[in-house]
Every structure is written in structure tokens, then in C-alpha cells.
Scaffold this active site. Sequence first.
Site, short mmCIF file in Angstrom:
data_model
loop_
_atom_site.label_atom_id
_atom_site.label_comp_id
_atom_site.label_asym_id
_atom_site.label_seq_id
_atom_site.Cartn_x
_atom_site.Cartn_y
_atom_site.Cartn_z
N GLU A 117 18.79 -16.91 -8.48
CA GLU A 117 18.36 -15.55 -8.82
C GLU A 117 17.91 -15.48 -10.29
O GLU A 117 16.91 -14.82 -10.60
CB GLU A 117 19.50 -14.56 -8.52
CG GLU A 117 19.25 -13.12 -8.88
CD GLU A 117 18.07 -12.46 -8.16
OE1 GLU A 117 17.51 -13.05 -7.24
OE2 GLU A 117 17.70 -11.35 -8.57
N TRP A 135 -2.87 -2.74 -1.68
CA TRP A 135 -2.48 -4.11 -2.04
C TRP A 135 -3.24 -4.99 -1.06
O TRP A 135 -3.01 -4.93 0.15
CB TRP A 135 -0.97 -4.25 -1.86
CG TRP A 135 -0.39 -5.52 -2.40
CD1 TRP A 135 -0.02 -5.78 -3.69
CD2 TRP A 135 -0.05 -6.69 -1.64
NE1 TRP A 135 0.51 -7.03 -3.78
CE2 TRP A 135 0.51 -7.62 -2.55
CE3 TRP A 135 -0.16 -7.05 -0.30
CZ2 TRP A 135 0.94 -8.88 -2.16
CZ3 TRP A 135 0.26 -8.32 0.08
CH2 TRP A 135 0.81 -9.21 -0.84
N GLU A 153 9.32 -14.20 -11.91
CA GLU A 153 8.63 -12.95 -11.58
C GLU A 153 8.17 -12.20 -12.82
O GLU A 153 7.09 -11.63 -12.84
CB GLU A 153 9.60 -12.01 -10.83
CG GLU A 153 9.93 -12.41 -9.44
CD GLU A 153 10.88 -11.40 -8.83
OE1 GLU A 153 10.51 -10.80 -7.83
OE2 GLU A 153 12.01 -11.22 -9.34
N CYS A 195 0.82 -1.21 0.00
CA CYS A 195 0.00 0.00 0.00
C CYS A 195 0.86 1.27 0.00
O CYS A 195 1.89 1.33 0.63
CB CYS A 195 -0.86 0.04 1.26
SG CYS A 195 -1.96 -1.37 1.38
N LYS A 221 14.15 -14.30 -11.27
CA LYS A 221 13.85 -13.19 -12.19
C LYS A 221 12.91 -13.67 -13.27
O LYS A 221 11.94 -12.99 -13.62
CB LYS A 221 15.12 -12.63 -12.85
CG LYS A 221 16.03 -11.81 -12.00
CD LYS A 221 15.50 -10.46 -11.59
CE LYS A 221 14.73 -10.53 -10.31
NZ LYS A 221 15.41 -10.26 -9.08
N LYS A 233 6.65 -4.20 -4.20
CA LYS A 233 8.06 -3.84 -4.12
C LYS A 233 8.61 -4.02 -2.72
O LYS A 233 9.66 -4.59 -2.53
CB LYS A 233 8.26 -2.40 -4.59
CG LYS A 233 9.72 -1.96 -4.61
CD LYS A 233 10.53 -2.72 -5.65
CE LYS A 233 12.00 -2.38 -5.59
NZ LYS A 233 12.80 -3.37 -6.33
N ARG A 274 5.38 -0.09 -6.29
CA ARG A 274 5.31 -0.93 -5.09
C ARG A 274 4.29 -2.04 -5.23
O ARG A 274 4.29 -2.99 -4.46
CB ARG A 274 4.95 -0.07 -3.88
CG ARG A 274 5.95 1.03 -3.61
CD ARG A 274 5.46 1.93 -2.52
NE ARG A 274 5.56 1.29 -1.22
CZ ARG A 274 6.61 1.39 -0.43
NH1 ARG A 274 7.63 2.11 -0.80
NH2 ARG A 274 6.65 0.78 0.74
N HIS A 313 20.54 -36.12 -8.55
CA HIS A 313 19.78 -36.69 -7.43
C HIS A 313 18.29 -36.42 -7.57
O HIS A 313 17.54 -36.50 -6.59
CB HIS A 313 20.30 -36.15 -6.10
CG HIS A 313 21.73 -36.49 -5.85
ND1 HIS A 313 22.15 -37.77 -5.57
CD2 HIS A 313 22.86 -35.75 -5.91
CE1 HIS A 313 23.46 -37.79 -5.43
NE2 HIS A 313 23.92 -36.56 -5.64
N ASN A 338 -2.00 1.20 5.89
CA ASN A 338 -1.10 0.18 5.39
C ASN A 338 -0.81 -0.76 6.56
O ASN A 338 -0.64 -0.30 7.68
CB ASN A 338 0.20 0.86 4.91
CG ASN A 338 1.19 -0.13 4.33
OD1 ASN A 338 0.88 -1.30 4.14
ND2 ASN A 338 2.40 0.35 4.06
N GLY A 339 -0.76 -2.08 6.30
CA GLY A 339 -0.46 -3.02 7.38
C GLY A 339 -1.69 -3.81 7.78
O GLY A 339 -2.68 -3.87 7.05
C1 F6R Z 1 12.70 -10.02 -6.22
C2 F6R Z 1 12.49 -9.05 -5.17
C3 F6R Z 1 12.08 -9.53 -3.82
C4 F6R Z 1 12.81 -8.73 -2.72
C5 F6R Z 1 12.31 -9.14 -1.34
C6 F6R Z 1 13.08 -8.44 -0.24
O1 F6R Z 1 13.05 -9.44 -7.42
O2 F6R Z 1 12.62 -7.87 -5.38
O3 F6R Z 1 12.30 -10.89 -3.68
O4 F6R Z 1 14.18 -8.99 -2.85
O5 F6R Z 1 10.95 -8.84 -1.23
O6 F6R Z 1 12.97 -7.05 -0.36
P1 F6R Z 1 13.96 -6.09 0.41
O7 F6R Z 1 15.32 -6.29 -0.17
O8 F6R Z 1 13.43 -4.71 0.17
O9 F6R Z 1 13.93 -6.47 1.85
#
Ligand code: F6R
Length: 610
Positions: A483, A74, A490, A2, A487, A605, A27, A506, A100-101
Site C-alpha cells: 500500500e 473518462w 499513484e 464518468c 500510494k 475514483k 472521480r 530471492h 457511463n459504461g
Molecule cells: C488506490 C485506490 C484504488 C481503489 C480501487 C478499488 O488509492 O483508490 O486502488 O482502491 O479502485 O476501489 P473501491 O474500493 O471503490 O472498490
Amino acid sequence: MCGIVGYLGEREVVPLLIDGLRKMEYRGYDSAGVVVVRDHALAAVKAEGKLDRLVERLAQHPLHGLYGLGHTRWATHGAPSERNAHPVLDSRRRLALIHNGIIENFLELKRRLIGEGFTFSSDTDTEVVANLISSYLDGDLHAAVERARRELEGLYAFAVVSAESPEGEIIAVRQGPPLILGRGQEGRNEQFLASDPAALLAYTRDVVFLENGDLARLRRGSIEIWDKGGQPIERPTQRLNWDPIQAEKGGYKHFMLKEIHEQPQALQDTFGGRVDFETGEIHFDTLHLDRPTAAGLSRIHVLACGTSWHAALIGKFMIEELARLPVEVDYGSEYRYRDPIVDSSVLALGVSQSGETADTLSAMEAAKERGARLFAICNVLGSQATRISEGVVYTHAGPEIGVASTKAFTTQLVAFYQFALYLRQMRGMALEPAHLQALAHLPQAVTQALEQEQHLEEMARRHFRAENFLYLGRGINYPIALEGALKLKEISYIHAEGYPAGEMKHGPIALIDEHLPVVAIATGARVFDKVKSNMQEVKARDGKVIALTDRDPADLGVQVDEVIRVPRVHELLQPIVNVVPLQLLAYFIGLRRGADVDQPRNLAKSVTVE
Ligand code: F6R
């Protein structure tokens, strides 16, 4: 998650609120709304979906006024719908609230408020807060909020306006997720409020970060803050050093692509100023970790989520090799639910781009409560992770707007490398010139990796219809396989797995057939021959191998299907170079599949709920 924005001043408020919400779009959200207070009446407009829908609604039902609140939601409690969008009005229509929360005791409060005659028209926990404040409102909004917040349980931030405030005011409370107040420019009678500095950059750089438990009252000419005990308190005004231009796309089609290309500069900004190439030493001005503390450490616990967790896995290799200290890496969401062995000889290191990820913060708090010395690697100045820590290594990545983390990840890696070197130095082991030279060469090597862009775009054209992908890596590059796979998941919604190459036999080897693209990371010296054997195992089963390598393809010892060439750098820094083509591959595959690469579905985000 949010987004909260508020304004009180002398300008038309709606364009300002919409602009602030746009800056926080990255976000992630699923509905949006604004409320304006004018002539002692509240007028709200809300819409499900993207901000453009809200803007269309506002064109049909224009709102005018000089103060109000805006919100992107959100969904947590209740489906993403207009009904559940914020701002939420209390059932007597005396006040409007954005939040938010999560309010953990909302059901209990709701039952009580229904008993008192309040009605509810949404499924949100937010409406409970609005009605609770309303139940105490008797001409003094501040007093009503102060009383209501004592009954709320959970982690939350909210802002509220009332139709009954005589001169106009916004009351805001922070108990968890971030809230930042912006001081208007000299000569302007105005104040701002937001959950993200990005929303404020175009208007002011002079901000006040609220602490947990703070309650703030914004009036045109003043900001007042009370702490969790209800005592008036001064919080310092800080100057944001982010450049507002960095938060624009700057000619790129997407923020993600722009941020991938910003990596050489971001890396340089992160390590620059901390290395003295003449004396061969590393300095940190914000870490505050002295020699006796470093010498007395028994181990390090690294706490993080998602991509930051992948950075932590690589950081473990760096710290163990350079500083010879044992490192454990935990998911933030798991750490506090096990029984970790912690004492004051443990250094807990939270790693977070945003510094606001609820799971990471909770784990950091848990480590601190058990006696650990708490530090952070973080990108956002003044964020909660930085405030609960004794010291911080900032990653100078600038604002990262694309939801999928790119430059934040690689700058975390370089920060880890420097942190490991610093620990080495502090624990009485000499740094070798090669350690520092490797850093100097890094931006150039990443620039070279970026030159593969067109090749990767073509590769994406050949593979974008794949239903699954497998990424293999070993040693320090195993987290890069994770990673690369994350990517792709996502950004393109293709199912992808990252696996340690040696473990393939395995189990996952059963998946190999002519339809499965397998990206194998074959760089460095230590495990190169082993990865060669793993690629042979895939080829022997008709799999398609895409080799990411720093060698001549003729040295791979196996006829691979496609090659991604990367320059060779110091083995501990090689993951930084290796991940760049994988970011581009995911980007171009996502683009070909028509996905919203900057705001992938269901993602936020910064994840400020547990
Ligand atoms: C993936 C991504 C998320 C963040 C995770 C932690 O591309 O962006 O997996 O890495 O939500 O976020 P931070 O680093 O802000 O704690």
C-alpha cells in the site's frame, strides 16, 4: 470515471450542472460538457480537459434554461477530445445523451444505423445509443428509450433529453453503473439526477437509488420508474446521512491531506456503536449474519481491487487468527476467470469503498451464483455492492474525494478487525478484553502518528528526486509495504515496489544501491528480528534504509539512515497506524514533484468498467 448530472426545475440549470460536475471531479475525467433544452431546441457546449475549460467556453457561449444534463467523461471508446465528449446529439439533432459504461455490441448497432441513414461524428459507443433511440423516437421519448435499451448489451447508465418533449422530461436508464435520483425540496418543482451522491448533497438528501434494469422518467412534478420488465415500480426514498461539509476541503490544501487527517475520527465512527465495552461484545445492525450461519462456514473468499485488496490481505490475518477460518483473497478481476471452489459454506466478502467497482461486483456476483453467502464491507450506503449482499459492514469514513484511498483503507481495516471478532464470537470463542481495549486506543495512536507530518515533509524534500523506491514488510505488514508503494506510484508517479522483506534475497536485492530508498516496516514482535536482518542486508549493499518502527532506533541493531516513529498498538491493528506516515510521505513527495495529488493522471475514483 464518468460523472452524470441532470436537473429539471425552476432554477437556471447551468450553474447547478457545473456545481454537480465539480463535486464529481474527484472521480477522474478528461473532458466535460452540458446540454440545455429551451424552446424545443438543444444547445450543448463541450470542452476537452478540466471543467475550467468548459466554464470558459460557457462564458463565451452562455446557455440559459431550466433543464438539462451535464457530464464528465473518462475515455473508454475514442480518445479524450471535444469531439468525443458528452452530451452527444443524435445525427438528426432531436435528442442529447450522456452515458457511463460500455455498450459491448456498439459496432453491430452502428453498422445497422449507418444502413438506416444515421451519421456519426464521434468514435464513441454513446453516439450509437443516441442514434438508436432517435431511430425509434416518434413523439414518446420514454417508449423510444424502452425499445432501444432492449437492444443494448453491456453495463451502462445513461440519461437523455429530447427537444421534442412537450413539457420537459429526463429519461434515465441504469444497467450497471450507479444512478441516483434526487427529490427536490418541499415546495420546489424540481428533480435531480446524478451518478454520485456527492453531486446532490448541496441540493437534496432525499434520494432514490435506481436498481439495475430500471428506467426512470423525471418531470417537474413527478418521478416514475419502470423495472427491467417494463413494469411500473416504486423504489424507496432514502435519506443520505453524509454531511455536505465533509465534501469540502475545510482549509486543507488537498482533499487527500484532509482525508489523511480525518482518520482518527473516521476510525472512531466506524467502530463506535458496535462495541459494547461493558459486555465485551460486538454488534452489527446491518450485517445479518446469525450464529448457525457463522458456525457452518468452511472458509471465506474476499474479493476486492487496488487498495481495498490490500485491506483484504490484512483482513485475512485478522480473520484467520481471531475466528480460525481459512481465508482466500482474490482480485475481483481474476476471481471469475478462474474456477473457484464455492458452495453454501463459503462466505464471499466484497470489499469496496465505492461499492461500484465493476471488477469487484462481477466477482461478487460470480461467488453468489456459485452458491456462496454474499456480504460486503463498503463505505457507500445504497451502492450496488450493498444491494446485492445479504448484509453489510459499513465503514463510516464519510465521502472520500481524493482519488488515492486513505481513510477508506484504514476504516476497512478496522471494519475487518471487528468482523473477525464478530465471527469469533459467533463461532463460540470468547473475546478477550484486550481485543476491545485495543480499539479504544486506536484513534489516539493514529493522531500520534499524524504528528510526524513535519518530519515526513522534510523527508520528502530529501527523496523526491528518487526514481525508484522499495517498501519492505513482513507478515501482516507486507500488505502495508504494498500500500505504501501504491500510494507513492499513484501520487508522485515514482516507480515503487512493495515486497515481503524475506523474499528480497530471492531477487530484488539486485536492485539495491546507494540511490534506492528502502522503506522497511519494523514493528511488532513476531517478525521484528527478521526485518532487522533484512535491513542489515540492505545496508551491507550501500542501500538507504528508512525504518518505520515502534522501537527506539537504538534497538534496530543496524545504523539506518532515517527513522519514522509510530506508536505501538495491538499487533493486528498496527498496520492501521503504520500506513499513516506512508500516506503522508507519498503526499509530500507528490506535492514536491508538482503532481495533481487529488486527481492523479489516468486514475478514476471508482472504476465502473471492467
Ligand atoms: C488506490 C485506490 C484504488 C481503489 C480501487 C478499488 O488509492 O483508490 O486502488 O482502491 O479502485 O476501489 P473501491 O474500493 O471503490 O472498490
